[in-house]
Design a protein around this motif. Structure first.
Motif, short mmCIF file in Angstrom:
data_model
loop_
_atom_site.label_atom_id
_atom_site.label_comp_id
_atom_site.label_asym_id
_atom_site.label_seq_id
_atom_site.Cartn_x
_atom_site.Cartn_y
_atom_site.Cartn_z
N PHE A 47 3.05 8.71 -10.30
CA PHE A 47 1.69 8.31 -9.95
C PHE A 47 1.54 7.86 -8.50
N TYR A 48 2.67 7.71 -7.79
CA TYR A 48 2.59 7.19 -6.43
C TYR A 48 3.69 7.82 -5.61
N ASP A 49 3.32 8.77 -4.77
CA ASP A 49 4.27 9.56 -4.01
C ASP A 49 5.15 8.68 -3.12
N GLY A 50 6.46 8.98 -3.09
CA GLY A 50 7.38 8.26 -2.22
C GLY A 50 8.10 7.11 -2.89
N TYR A 51 7.74 6.78 -4.12
CA TYR A 51 8.37 5.68 -4.83
C TYR A 51 9.35 6.21 -5.87
N GLY A 100 0.11 1.49 8.14
CA GLY A 100 0.52 1.02 6.82
C GLY A 100 0.27 2.11 5.79
N ARG A 101 0.42 1.74 4.54
CA ARG A 101 0.21 2.66 3.45
C ARG A 101 -1.26 3.08 3.38
N HIS A 102 -1.51 4.39 3.31
CA HIS A 102 -2.87 4.89 3.16
C HIS A 102 -3.18 4.98 1.66
N GLY A 103 -3.50 3.85 1.07
CA GLY A 103 -3.82 3.79 -0.35
C GLY A 103 -5.32 3.63 -0.54
N TYR A 104 -5.86 4.21 -1.60
CA TYR A 104 -7.29 4.11 -1.86
C TYR A 104 -7.74 2.66 -2.02
N PHE A 124 -4.77 6.05 13.33
CA PHE A 124 -4.12 5.66 12.08
C PHE A 124 -2.63 5.97 12.18
N GLY A 125 -1.80 4.98 11.91
CA GLY A 125 -0.37 5.20 11.73
C GLY A 125 -0.03 5.06 10.26
N GLY A 126 1.02 5.74 9.81
CA GLY A 126 1.41 5.67 8.40
C GLY A 126 0.92 6.88 7.62
N ASP A 127 1.02 6.79 6.31
CA ASP A 127 0.67 7.91 5.44
C ASP A 127 0.43 7.37 4.04
N GLY A 128 0.05 8.25 3.14
CA GLY A 128 -0.17 7.85 1.76
C GLY A 128 -1.17 8.73 1.07
N PRO A 129 -1.45 8.44 -0.20
CA PRO A 129 -2.29 9.32 -1.02
C PRO A 129 -3.72 9.49 -0.52
N ALA A 130 -4.23 8.53 0.25
CA ALA A 130 -5.62 8.62 0.70
C ALA A 130 -5.76 9.33 2.05
N ARG A 131 -4.66 9.81 2.63
CA ARG A 131 -4.75 10.37 3.98
C ARG A 131 -5.65 11.61 4.03
N ASP A 132 -5.51 12.53 3.09
CA ASP A 132 -6.33 13.74 3.11
C ASP A 132 -7.82 13.38 3.06
#
Length: 367
Positions: free
Chosen positions: A62-66, A207-211, A231-239
């Protein structure tokens, strides 16, 4: 100095606030002559260092990268003969830490880093979300009430747990910032390499790009503003953020994950660090930015109500209000120089050395 066995569901190679806190506390604890072995979910792309004990894990769907640990306690931890256990999660490794503390008759300290109910969107939608949130809060309450001490990074986090019904003693121990690393630095090379010499004020987040962090508010607030947003970082909300940025009248850049050594230059480059997240238990990146002399444009919610001192280290707006957040960003930029000096004056009190002093006192209470 006592030996403290740490159990965590989040550790290297995953990079986030929990990993950073565990790693820096552990380093400072060992510098003082103590031992802090870490039990964590193993990953193929990270080789354990001495006193790091990985357990089998699987990718978290449910959470990419973990990585989600499989329930187990490595035999090697027995050789460390810990005086107490400190867990940084209420879940799989947290339960392992609870079991170890009970079977070895040592005290349990539980850190509260993340309000789990706020992450319900990753596993439940629509009508399922409320019962998932309710179950998450009930479980957190059950777990925290089985510790001898709960550690939180801010006063609002303590208040939140008390409202949830946690009866265990709660102590505020700030996560702390490595002020040797996070300090004002020359930014010319970083700005040139990342094409940030735009002649406009720089507003940024990393930081984490979380919704759950509501980062879309940054794009909405700066739409039409004469600034460059980075924006630096990445995460599920980036797109989703990139789609919003493409449709807005804002100069928005996405740098992706930054090397740790680039972070001081990133923070030092900014005129304002934008932080609209309402779910922080401290907001470590805000303190890292402050340590580099960068003020915060934040929302008045969660720990940021405490972390950001209005008119001193930044300004706060009501959560979810793009117009008010835009005003806060513009005011922070306008008062950048005065706020910068205030941030630098507070470096010592936000340092990790101070945090570990407080942590040492907490351990003493139990031992």
């Amino acid at each position: 100095m006592p030996t403290v066995a740490v159990f965590t569901d989040t550790y290297l190679p995953t990079v986030n606030g929990v990993t950073y806190t565990v790693k820096t506390w552990r380093g400072r604890w060992e510098d003082r002559g103590g031992s802090m072995p870490v039990v964590y979910p193993g990953a193929d792309d990270y080789d354990p260092a001495p006193n790091e004990f990985p357990v089998r894990s699987v990718s978290f769907p449910f959470y990419d990268g973990y990585h989600a640990a499989l329930p187990s306690i490595p035999e090697e931890i027995n050789g460390a003969d810990p005086d107490l256990v400190h867990t940084h999660t209420p879940f799989v490794m947290g339960l392992a830490g609870l079991h170890y503390a009970r079977t070895h008759n040592v005290p349990l300290v539980a850190s509260y880093h993340t309000p789990t109910a706020e992450y319900a969107d990753y596993i439940a939608e629509g009508w399922l979300r409320p019962p998932v949130e309710k179950a998450a809060k009930a479980y957190e309450r059950w777990y925290m009430n089985r510790a001898e001490m709960v550690v939180v990074p801010s006063e609002p986090a303590r208040h939140h747990l008390r409202e949830m019904g946690v009866r265990t003693p709660i102590e505020v121990v700030p996560n702390g910032v490595d002020t040797d690393t996070f300090a004002p630095v020359d930014t010319e090379q970083f700005r040139r390499e990342n094409d940030l010499n735009t002649g406009k004020p720089l507003v940024g987040y990393t930081g984490r790009h979380g919704y759950e962090k509501q980062l879309d508010l940054i794009v909405e607030a700066t739409d039409g503003m004469d600034v460059t947003v980075v924006f630096g970082g990445d995460g599920p909300a980036r797109d989703h953020l990139e789609e919003l940025a493409a449709d807005s009248d804002a100069d928005v850049r996405f740098l992706g994950f930054l090397d740790r050594e680039d972070m001081p230059a990133f923070y030092s480059s900014l005129d304002a660090f934008a932080f609209p997240s309402p779910v922080e238990t401290q907001g470590l990146v805000a303190l890292e930015a402050n340590a580099c002399g960068t003020p915060i444009a934040a929302v008045d919610a969660g720990a940021l109500s405490d972390t950001v001192d209005t008119g001193v280290t930044g300004y706060r707006a009501p959560p979810g209000d793009a117009d008010a957040f835009a005003d806060v960003i513009e005011r922070t930029i306008a008062e950048r120089e005065t706020l910068r000096e205030n941030c630098l004056d507070r470096r010592e009190q936000i340092s990790v050395e101070h945090a570990v002093d407080v942590l040492d006192d907490v351990y003493d209470m139990l031992l």
